[in-house]
Write a protein that holds these residues in place. Structure first.
Motif, PDB file in Angstrom:
ATOM      1  N   GLU A   1      73.591  75.311 169.416  1.00  0.00           N
ATOM      2  CA  GLU A   1      72.722  75.849 168.236  1.00  0.00           C
ATOM      3  C   GLU A   1      73.583  76.526 167.209  1.00  0.00           C
ATOM      4  OE1 GLU A   1      70.315  78.574 170.255  1.00  0.00           O
ATOM      5  OE2 GLU A   1      69.238  77.279 171.618  1.00  0.00           O
ATOM      6  N   GLU A   2      74.707  76.906 167.290  1.00  0.00           N
ATOM      7  CA  GLU A   2      75.492  77.402 166.042  1.00  0.00           C
ATOM      8  C   GLU A   2      76.204  76.268 165.346  1.00  0.00           C
ATOM      9  OE1 GLU A   2      76.173  78.201 169.616  1.00  0.00           O
ATOM     10  OE2 GLU A   2      74.875  79.914 169.282  1.00  0.00           O
ATOM     11  N   ASP A   3      76.307  75.148 165.574  1.00  0.00           N
ATOM     12  CA  ASP A   3      76.850  74.275 165.034  1.00  0.00           C
ATOM     13  C   ASP A   3      76.035  73.411 163.939  1.00  0.00           C
ATOM     14  OD1 ASP A   3      79.289  74.592 165.893  1.00  0.00           O
ATOM     15  OD2 ASP A   3      79.153  72.914 167.602  1.00  0.00           O
ATOM     16  N   VAL A   4      74.676  73.479 164.259  1.00  0.00           N
ATOM     17  CA  VAL A   4      73.575  72.870 163.601  1.00  0.00           C
ATOM     18  C   VAL A   4      73.360  73.636 161.997  1.00  0.00           C
ATOM     19  CG1 VAL A   4      71.390  71.651 163.504  1.00  0.00           C
ATOM     20  CG2 VAL A   4      72.610  71.994 165.804  1.00  0.00           C
TER      21      VAL A   4
ATOM     22  N   LEU B   1      69.150  70.891 160.498  1.00  0.00           N
ATOM     23  CA  LEU B   1      67.664  71.176 161.173  1.00  0.00           C
ATOM     24  C   LEU B   1      66.720  70.591 160.508  1.00  0.00           C
ATOM     25  CD1 LEU B   1      68.461  74.722 162.123  1.00  0.00           C
ATOM     26  CD2 LEU B   1      67.970  72.987 163.778  1.00  0.00           C
ATOM     27  N   ILE B   2      66.409  70.493 159.287  1.00  0.00           N
ATOM     28  CA  ILE B   2      65.530  69.983 158.201  1.00  0.00           C
ATOM     29  C   ILE B   2      65.625  68.368 158.471  1.00  0.00           C
ATOM     30  CG2 ILE B   2      65.075  69.211 155.914  1.00  0.00           C
ATOM     31  CD1 ILE B   2      66.150  72.187 155.156  1.00  0.00           C
ATOM     32  N   GLU B   3      66.603  67.713 158.565  1.00  0.00           N
ATOM     33  CA  GLU B   3      66.688  66.467 158.869  1.00  0.00           C
ATOM     34  C   GLU B   3      66.018  65.899 160.627  1.00  0.00           C
ATOM     35  OE1 GLU B   3      66.929  63.859 156.741  1.00  0.00           O
ATOM     36  OE2 GLU B   3      67.153  65.465 155.268  1.00  0.00           O
ATOM     37  N   MET B   4      66.570  66.917 161.050  1.00  0.00           N
ATOM     38  CA  MET B   4      66.240  66.714 162.560  1.00  0.00           C
ATOM     39  C   MET B   4      64.598  66.847 162.677  1.00  0.00           C
ATOM     40  SD  MET B   4      67.254  68.820 165.995  1.00  0.00           S
ATOM     41  CE  MET B   4      69.013  68.673 165.607  1.00  0.00           C
ATOM     42  N   GLN B   5      64.118  68.041 162.102  1.00  0.00           N
ATOM     43  CA  GLN B   5      62.613  68.055 162.254  1.00  0.00           C
ATOM     44  C   GLN B   5      61.904  66.984 161.645  1.00  0.00           C
ATOM     45  OE1 GLN B   5      61.251  71.833 160.663  1.00  0.00           O
ATOM     46  NE2 GLN B   5      59.382  71.564 161.433  1.00  0.00           N
TER      47      GLN B   5
ATOM     48  N   ALA C   1      61.598  73.582 164.350  1.00  0.00           N
ATOM     49  CA  ALA C   1      60.892  74.407 163.471  1.00  0.00           C
ATOM     50  C   ALA C   1      61.221  75.935 163.694  1.00  0.00           C
ATOM     51  CB  ALA C   1      59.485  74.222 163.369  1.00  0.00           C
ATOM     52  N   GLY C   2      61.467  76.054 165.206  1.00  0.00           N
ATOM     53  CA  GLY C   2      61.745  77.635 165.455  1.00  0.00           C
ATOM     54  C   GLY C   2      63.283  77.751 165.296  1.00  0.00           C
ATOM     55  N   MET C   3      64.208  76.829 165.385  1.00  0.00           N
ATOM     56  CA  MET C   3      65.442  76.767 164.880  1.00  0.00           C
ATOM     57  C   MET C   3      65.538  77.303 163.670  1.00  0.00           C
ATOM     58  SD  MET C   3      67.267  77.462 167.797  1.00  0.00           S
ATOM     59  CE  MET C   3      68.967  77.001 166.875  1.00  0.00           C
TER      60      MET C   3
END
Length: 90
Positions: free
Chosen positions: A6-9, A14-18, A38-40
């Protein structure tokens, strides 16, 4: 989804992942994965300064907007609110 800690993202990651998860053909990924991302993203955004949020809006949001959509006016209004007081007109 769980390949990076989680710290590496990054926020952009996260935007691209979502975005990718929201378009997934797999229902579970689309629902649960999108909510997780979205939570992350929400947690990461809470750690940013107003200036960083403003830059992120310019970098990650502005290119997704169309002049004919209401989202563009919301973005323009929020962008104006992030301009330092000395640079505002009026």
């Amino acid at each position: 989804m769980a390949q990076d800690s989680e710290e590496d993202v990054t926020v952009c990651g996260l935007i691209e992942m979502q975005r990718r998860l929201a378009n997934s053909e797999k229902l579970f990924e689309r629902l649960v994965g999108t909510l997780w991302a979205a939570g992350m993203l929400d947690e990461r955004l809470a750690q940013l300064t107003d200036r960083q949020i403003g830059q992120l809006m310019f970098d990650a949001v502005a290119d997704q907007l169309s002049i004919l959509r209401p989202e563009t006016m919301i973005w323009r209004s929020s962008h104006a609110a992030t301009v330092p007081l000395g640079r505002r007109k009026g």
